[in-house]
Design a protein around this motif. Structure first.
Motif, short mmCIF file in Angstrom:
data_model
loop_
_atom_site.label_atom_id
_atom_site.label_comp_id
_atom_site.label_asym_id
_atom_site.label_seq_id
_atom_site.Cartn_x
_atom_site.Cartn_y
_atom_site.Cartn_z
N ASN A 172 -13.19 2.69 5.26
CA ASN A 172 -12.66 1.80 6.31
C ASN A 172 -12.84 0.33 5.99
N LEU A 173 -13.26 0.00 4.79
CA LEU A 173 -13.52 -1.38 4.43
C LEU A 173 -12.23 -2.18 4.34
N THR A 174 -12.28 -3.41 4.83
CA THR A 174 -11.14 -4.31 4.65
C THR A 174 -11.14 -4.84 3.23
N LEU A 175 -10.07 -5.54 2.85
CA LEU A 175 -9.97 -6.09 1.50
C LEU A 175 -11.11 -7.07 1.24
N PHE B 150 -16.39 -8.14 -1.30
CA PHE B 150 -17.79 -8.57 -1.20
C PHE B 150 -18.72 -7.52 -1.80
N ILE B 151 -18.49 -6.25 -1.47
CA ILE B 151 -19.34 -5.17 -1.99
C ILE B 151 -19.15 -5.02 -3.49
N TYR C 120 -4.33 -12.12 -1.52
CA TYR C 120 -5.45 -12.86 -2.12
C TYR C 120 -5.83 -14.06 -1.27
N GLN C 121 -4.82 -14.84 -0.87
CA GLN C 121 -5.10 -16.05 -0.09
C GLN C 121 -5.64 -15.72 1.29
N ALA C 122 -5.10 -14.66 1.90
CA ALA C 122 -5.57 -14.28 3.25
C ALA C 122 -7.02 -13.80 3.21
N ALA C 123 -7.34 -12.98 2.20
CA ALA C 123 -8.70 -12.45 2.11
C ALA C 123 -9.71 -13.55 1.78
N LYS C 124 -9.27 -14.58 1.04
CA LYS C 124 -10.17 -15.68 0.71
C LYS C 124 -10.62 -16.42 1.97
N LYS C 125 -9.73 -16.48 2.95
CA LYS C 125 -10.03 -17.25 4.15
C LYS C 125 -10.96 -16.51 5.12
N VAL C 126 -11.17 -15.21 4.89
CA VAL C 126 -12.01 -14.42 5.81
C VAL C 126 -13.47 -14.82 5.67
N ASP C 127 -14.10 -15.20 6.79
CA ASP C 127 -15.53 -15.51 6.80
C ASP C 127 -16.27 -14.26 7.29
N LEU C 128 -17.02 -13.65 6.42
CA LEU C 128 -17.64 -12.36 6.73
C LEU C 128 -18.96 -12.48 7.50
N ARG C 129 -19.41 -13.70 7.79
CA ARG C 129 -20.70 -13.87 8.43
C ARG C 129 -20.80 -13.08 9.74
N SER C 130 -19.76 -13.14 10.51
CA SER C 130 -19.79 -12.48 11.82
C SER C 130 -19.66 -10.96 11.71
N GLN C 131 -19.28 -10.46 10.52
CA GLN C 131 -19.07 -9.03 10.35
C GLN C 131 -20.31 -8.31 9.80
N PHE C 132 -21.34 -9.06 9.43
CA PHE C 132 -22.55 -8.43 8.91
C PHE C 132 -23.26 -7.66 10.02
N ALA C 133 -23.82 -6.49 9.68
CA ALA C 133 -24.51 -5.64 10.65
C ALA C 133 -25.78 -6.32 11.15
#
Length: 948
Positions: A275-278, A283-284, A332-345
Motif C-alpha cells: 500500500n506504499l505510495t510512490l 523513501f524506503i 517524479y515532480q509530484a513525488a518530489k513535492k511530498v513532505d513525508l514528515r506528517s506520514q511517519f508513524a
C-alpha cells in the motif's frame, strides 16, 4: 604478402615512433643551422652523423634546450618501463587471483537448492543457543525486527525503486559485474576511489544471508561464487524477493532496528508494503545504503529533529527511477513535492523481551561475545591483551561483537544437560527459603540517587562437573535472576575456607611422602610470630591427631603445622596452578592460607574443577561449558580444546579419596549419610567455612561427577550479614538435594558403584594408633618400653611408616611431647582436654554427630591395647590390658562421631580414674578463613562448623 606483425609489436612501434624516434642526432642539436631555402637542417662543420649515434661525454649539449631534450627522453623511457611493468604485474596479479578463486571454488562445498533457499529466505537472523545433545535452548533476541512478505504483496513502485537505486543492471547481469569488481579491487589495493565493493543486489543478499562478517579476500571470492550460484538456481524475482525481506531499514517508531520492506512499511508509515505510495516507496528504497543515517527515528522511537538527509535521499531515488524510465516526469515532480514528515508513524514503547534461562543465557552469550571480540581484534591486527587494557577500545569492540551476535546466525552448543539443569533449579527452589534470613533494608539507587527498599537473601552458587571431561553439566547461578543477575557459580570469588586444605596442604604432603594417612599432627596452642591459629570456636584439642582425622574433622592447628612443614620441603604452588587455583607468592608465604585465607578467593566453578582432580586419579581437566560455536554456514569457528594435566599421582589421589570419604561417614559432613538417595561408599568430600560464617562450602565427588555448593550473602549495599551457625547443615542439605536431583535424571552419570582400584604405589602398614609410627621401643623415666598395640592401618604413597621416636609427629614443642608421654604412661595432666580461648566458660551450642545444637557428654570407648615394660636390670615383664572399658568421663577425643553420641576413636582418658570435667567436646570443628597475616596479625584463625 608478408605476415602482419603481432599486435604487441605494432603497439610498441607506434609508441616508439610517436614518443621516442627523432630525426635528430643526439647531442648535436645545438650545432645545426636551418638552411634559408630548404625545410631541413644542415651541418656547416661536419657530415650529418648516423641516427642514434653514440656521443662522447664532451659532445653533450651545454644549452638549456639540449638538457630538456635529454631529460624528456629519459622520462619517456621510464614511462614505457613503468607501463610494461604494470602490465606484467597486472597479468601476474590476474593469474594469482584466478588461481586463488579456483582454490576457493574447490574448497567451498556445493549446497543444494533447498539449503540455499532456506538460507536466503531466512528472516530470523540471530544467534541460537543450545543445551548439550543439540537441544535448542533459545534464540538471542535480535536487534533487528523482520517480517516476511510475499513478492506479490510488495508495491511495484518499491521493487522498481530498489532496483533503480541499488543495482540498475540487476535484470541484465548474472550475479556479478566484472568491471565493478575490478574497480573495487583497484580501489582496495591503491586506496583511491570510492570503495563501493562492486556489489550487485545478489552479492548483497549473499553477504547478508550466507556469509559471516569477516572482511577478507576469501570472503569476497566466496561471495562472488555464491552470487553466481544463486543466479543459476533462482529467478531474478526470487532473489529480489529475498533481498526485500532482509535488507536493513534503520529504526522503527519503537526504536527497534528493522529489516525488510514489510517491517519498514509498518514501522515507519504504519501501512503494508503493497500500500506504499510512490514517495513512501522511494523513501524506503533509499534506506539500505546507509540505514543509520537516513532513518527517521532515534533509538527510542521518536522522530529525529533532522530528517533532511533521508528526505533528500528519497529525491535521489525518484530521480534514478525517472532516469530508468520507471516513472514519468510528472510522477517524479509530484513525488518530489511530498513532505513525508506528517506520514511517519507515531512513537510507541518497545515490548520487553523475557529470557527464560537467565543465568545460562548470560553465561553463553558473554563467552560468545568474548570470542567475537578476539576474532574482530585479530582481523584488525590488534592484540586482545591490548583491547582489554583500554576501556574505550574494549567497549567499541564489545558493541561490534554484540551487533554480530544479534544480527548473524551463530550457533552456540553448550555442555549443559537440559534435564539436569532443570532438575537442579527445581531442587534449589525447594531449599531456597531454608538457606537463611532474608534481610530487608534501604539503600541508595546508584542510577537515580533515590532511597529504595532492598532485600538480600542468602545466595547460592553450585556447579556440577564431569570428572573425566571437565564439561559443566549443570549449575545454579543464584536465588532469582530477575532480582539479581550476578552469576554466583562463575562470576563471584569467595573465600574457600577449609575446602582448600585437600588441594593445598594434605595432597601435596602425601605426594611428597611427608605424611601417611595416620601420621600424627600436633593440635596444641601455638604461635608463629604474631599468628596464633585455633580450632573451631577458639578451641585447642591439646593432643596429637592422625592426619586423616584432622582432615575429617577439619582441624585448623594441625593443618597449619603440616603446611609449615610442607613449605620446608616443597612449593605447593605448581600443584595449585595446575588445578587452576591461582594465588600470589605473598599468599603462599602466609600460614593462614592453609585455612583458606586468600586475598580474592575462588569461584565455585574453579573450586569444583580443582576438587574433581582427586576423582580423576590426579589428572586435572580444564573446565568448560561451550563445546563449539558455528557460523551461518555451520562452519566451526570455535571448538573447545581439551586440556589435561597430571597434578597428583594415582596413589596420592587414592589416599585422598579414602581420607575424605570419612568426612562424609564420620566427619563434618556426616549428616549426608541419611540424605543421599544413592550408594555413597565411593563418595568423598570436604566442607569449608570462612570467618564468622561469611561463606559456607561443600564440595563432593562421586567417581563420575563433582558438585560444589557455596552459600553466603552478597552484601551488595555495604552491609555485613553473616550466615547462621547451622549453615553447614543447611548447605549440606542443599547439596544432597541437588545431587539427588541429578541422580534422579541420570543415575549412571554418578558412576557411584565404580571403585578406584588401589595403585601398586600405595603401601599399607600397621602403625601404632597413638603415634602413627611402626611399633618399637622407647625409654620413659629410665625404663625401656616396647610399644606394639593398638595398631591402625596407615596408607603411604611410595614411602613407609617411620620408626618409633620421641618426636613422632609433625609440629608441637618438646613440652607437648612430654605431655603425651606422661599421659601415655598414666599421668593425669590434661592431655587431650579441650581448651577454650574465650571468656565464655559454658559452651551450650556444640553440634553432635546428628546435627543437633546441644551439649552432651559421651562415653569414651577404649580399644584393646597391651604393653610390655622392661626394667633395664631385669628381664621380667608385666602386662596390662584394657578391654573396651566404659567410663563416665566427658570425651576428650578429637571427635570422630558415629552419629549416636559415642566416640569412635580410642580416648586418651586413663581408665579407672576419676572423670575429668571438661567443656563438652562433641565434634571438633571445621575452620574458617584465616585472613590473618602470619607476621602482622594478632587475631587467631577461627574454625568452621563441625556440623555434618
Amino acid at each position: 604478402m608478408s605476415k602482419r606483425d603481432p599486435w604487441w609489436e605494432r603497439i610498441f612501434k607506434n609508441f616508439k615512433n610517436r614518443f621516442l624516434d627523432t630525426s635528430e642526432p643526439i647531442g648535436v642539436h645545438a650545432q645545426k643551422q636551418k638552411h634559408p631555402k630548404q625545410n631541413h637542417f644542415i651541418d656547416n662543420k661536419q657530415p650529418q652523423p648516423q641516427k642514434y649515434a653514440v656521443v662522447n661525454k664532451e659532445d653533450l649539449p651545454t644549452t638549456l634546450a639540449g638538457k630538456i631534450n635529454l631529460t624528456i627522453g629519459v622520462i619517456r623511457k621510464l614511462i614505457l618501463s613503468a607501463i610494461v611493468g604494470f602490465i606484467l604485474l597486472m597479468g601476474l596479479g590476474l593469474g594469482l587471483a584466478t588461481g586463488y578463486f579456483c582454490a576457493i571454488i574447490k574448497q567451498e562445498p556445493i549446497q543444494s537448492n533447498t539449503s540455499l533457499r532456506n538460507q536466503i529466505e531466512k528472516v530470523d537472523q540471530s544467534t541460537t543457543l543450545y543445551f548439550a545433545h543439540n537441544v535448542k535452548m533459545e534464540r538471542v533476541p535480535s536487534d533487528i525486527r523482520r517480517q516476511k512478505v510475499a513478492f506479490n504483496q510488495i508495491s511495484p513502485n518499491l521493487k522498481k525503486a530498489v532496483v533503480a537505486t541499488e543495482d540498475e543492471n540487476f535484470y541484465r547481469h548474472h550475479g556479478v559485474v566484472p568491471k565493478s569488481i575490478f574497480r573495487a579491487i583497484i580501489s582496495e589495493i591503491t586506496g583511491f576511489g570510492t570503495q563501493t565493493g562492486g556489489s550487485t543486489l545478489t552479492q548483497q543478499l549473499v553477504k547478508m544471508q550466507l556469509l559471516s562478517s569477516e572482511t577478507t579476500w576469501k570472503r569476497k571470492a566466496t561471495e562472488i561464487l555464491l552470487a553466481t550460484r544463486l543466479e543459476k538456481h533462482f529467478t531474478k524475482d526470487q532473489i529480489l524477493e529475498s533481498y526485500l525481506n532482509v535488507a536493513p531499514m534503520g529504526r522503527n517508531n519503537r526504536g527497534q532496528n528493522i529489516a525488510g520492506v514489510q517491517t519498514a512499511a509498518q514501522g515507519i508509515f504504519n501501512t503494508n508494503a503493497n500500500n506504499l505510495t510512490l514517495a513512501q516507496a522511494a523513501f524506503i528504497a533509499g534506506l539500505p545504503q546507509s540505514p543509520s543515517v537516513y532513518t527517521p527515528y532515534d533509538d527510542e522511537g521518536r522522530v529525529s529533529p533532522n530528517i533532511a538527509l533521508g528526505l533528500r535521499r528519497k529525491n535521489v531515488v525518484l530521480f534514478r527511477m525517472y532516469r530508468n524510465n520507471d516513472i514519468t516526469k510528472s510522477q517524479y515532480q509530484a513525488a518530489k513535492k511530498v513532505d513525508l514528515r506528517s506520514q511517519f508513524a507515531a512513537h510507541q514503547p518497545a515490548p520487553k523481551t523475557k529470557i527464560k534461562y537467565g543465568y545460562l543465557y548470560n553465561l553463553l552469550t558473554e563467552q560468545l561475545q568474548t570470542h567475537l571480540i578476539k576474532q574482530l581484534a585479530k582481523e584488525d591486527n590488534v592484540k586482545y591483551a591490548d583491547v582489554i587494557k583500554d576501556k574505550d577500545v574494549y567497549q567499541a569492540y564489545s558493541q561490534r561483537a554484540n551487533r554480530l551476535m544479534r544480527e548473524h546466525d551463530y550457533q552456540v552448543h553448550s555442555t549443559i544437560d537440559k534435564n539436569i539443569y532443570d532438575n537442579m533449579q527445581s531442587a534449589f527452589q525447594q531449599n531456597a527459603n531454608l538457606l537463611g534470613t532474608v534481610h530487608q533494608s534501604t539503600a541508595t539507587d546508584p542510577n537515580t540517587g533515590k532511597i529504595v527498599q532492598v532485600k538480600e537473601p542468602v545466595q547460592n552458587g553450585s556447579v556440577l562437573i564431569d570428572n573425566h571431561t571437565g564439561a559443566v553439566l549443570g549449575f545454579v547461578g543464584g536465588q532469582d535472576f530477575q532480582e539479581n543477575q550476578l552469576n554466583h557459580a562463575f562470576d563471584t570469588q569467595r573465600s574457600p575456607g577449609s575446602s582448600i586444605k585437600p588441594m593445598l596442604v594434605y595432597a601435596p604432603a602425601v605426594e611428597q611422602g611427608l605424611i601417611g594417612s595416620k601420621t600424627m599432627l600436633a593440635d596444641f596452642k601455638a604461635k608463629f610470630k604474631k599468628y596464633a591459629p585455633t580450632d573451631f570456636d577458639n578451641t585447642i584439642a591439646n593432643k596429637f591427631v592422625p592426619a586423616d582425622k584432622a582432615l575429617e574433622q577439619s582441624l585448623n592447628i594441625p593443618a597449619v603445622n603440616l603446611y609449615r612443614q610442607l613449605q620446608k620441603s616443597t612449593n605447593p604452588k605448581p600443584y595449585m596452578d595446575k588445578m587452576g587455583l591461582k594465588l600470589s607468592n605473598q599468599e603462599y608465604q602466609e600460614l593462614g592460607i592453609a585455612l583458606g585465607g586468600t586475598r580474592n578467593g575462588f569461584t565455585v566453578a574453579q573450586a569444583a574443577s580443582a576438587f574433581s582432580t582427586f576423582a580423576n586419579q590426579g589428572v586435572h581437566v580444564t573446565p568448560y561449558y561451550i563445546d563449539k560455536i558455528t557460523d551461518v554456514n555451520h562452519h566451526v569457528i570455535y571448538k573447545h580444546p581439551t586440556k589435561k594435566q597430571r597434578v597428583f599421582q594415582p596413589g596420592t589421589s587414592y589416599i585422598m579419596q579414602k581420607m575424605m570419604h570419612s568426612v562424609i561417614t564420620e566427619g563434618t559432613a556426616s549428616s549426608l549419610t541419611y540424605q543421599l538417595n544413592f550408594n555413597y561408599k565411593n563418595t568423598f568430600g570436604k566442607t569449608g567455612t570462612s570467618n564468622d560464617f561469611r561463606d559456607n562450602w561443600f564440595i563432593g565427588s562421586t567417581p563420575g561427577v563433582t558438585l560444589a555448593s557455596w552459600i553466603g550473602y552478597d552484601n551488595l549495599y555495604g552491609h555485613n550479614y553473616n550466615l547462621a551457625d547451622d549453615s553447614t547443615e543447611t548447605n549440606q542439605s542443599l547439596w544432597a538435594n541437588l545431587i539427588n536431583s541429578v541422580y534422579q535424571v541420570n543415575p549412571q552419570i554418578l558412576q557411584a558403584d565404580q571403585k578406584m582400584a588401589q595403585p601398586t604405589t600405595v603401601n599399607e602398614q600397621k602403625v601404632l594408633t597413638e603415634t602413627g609410627t611402626l611399633p618399637g621401643s622407647t625409654v620413659y623415666e629410665g625404663y625401656k618400653t616396647y610399644l606394639s598395640s593398638p595398631t591402625s592401618t596407615s596408607l603411604f604413597y611410595k614411602t613407609h611408616a617411620k620408626p618409633l621416636s620421641k618426636h613422632f609427629g609433625i609440629g608441637g614443642k618438646d613440652s607437648n611431647y612430654k605431655l603425651f608421654w606422661d599421659h601415655y604412661f598414666g599421668k593425669i595432666n590434661g592431655y587431650g582436654v579441650t581448651n577454650y580461648l574465650s571468656d565464655k566458660t559454658n559452651k551450650s551450642s556444640h553440634r553432635n554427630g546428628i546435627g543437633y545444637g546441644q551439649s552432651f557428654t559421651s562415653n569414651s570407648i577404649f580399644g584393646n591395647y597391651s604393653g610390655t615394660v622392661w626394667d633395664n636390670n631385669s628381664q621380667s615383664s608385666t602386662n596390662s590390658e584394657s578391654n573396651n572399658s566404659y567410663t563416665n568421663s566427658t570425651t576428650s577425643g578429637f571427635g570422630g562421631n558415629n552419629g549416636n553420641g559415642y566416640n569412635n576413636y580410642p580416648s586418651t582418658t586413663t581408665p579407672n580414674t576419676p572423670a575429668v570435667t571438661t567443656p563438652s567436646g562433641g565434634i571438633t570443628s571445621e575452620n574458617t578463613t584465616a585472613t590473618a597475616n602470619e607476621s602482622t596479625t594478632t587475631a587467631t584463625a577461627t574454625g568452621g562448623s563441625t556440623a555434618p
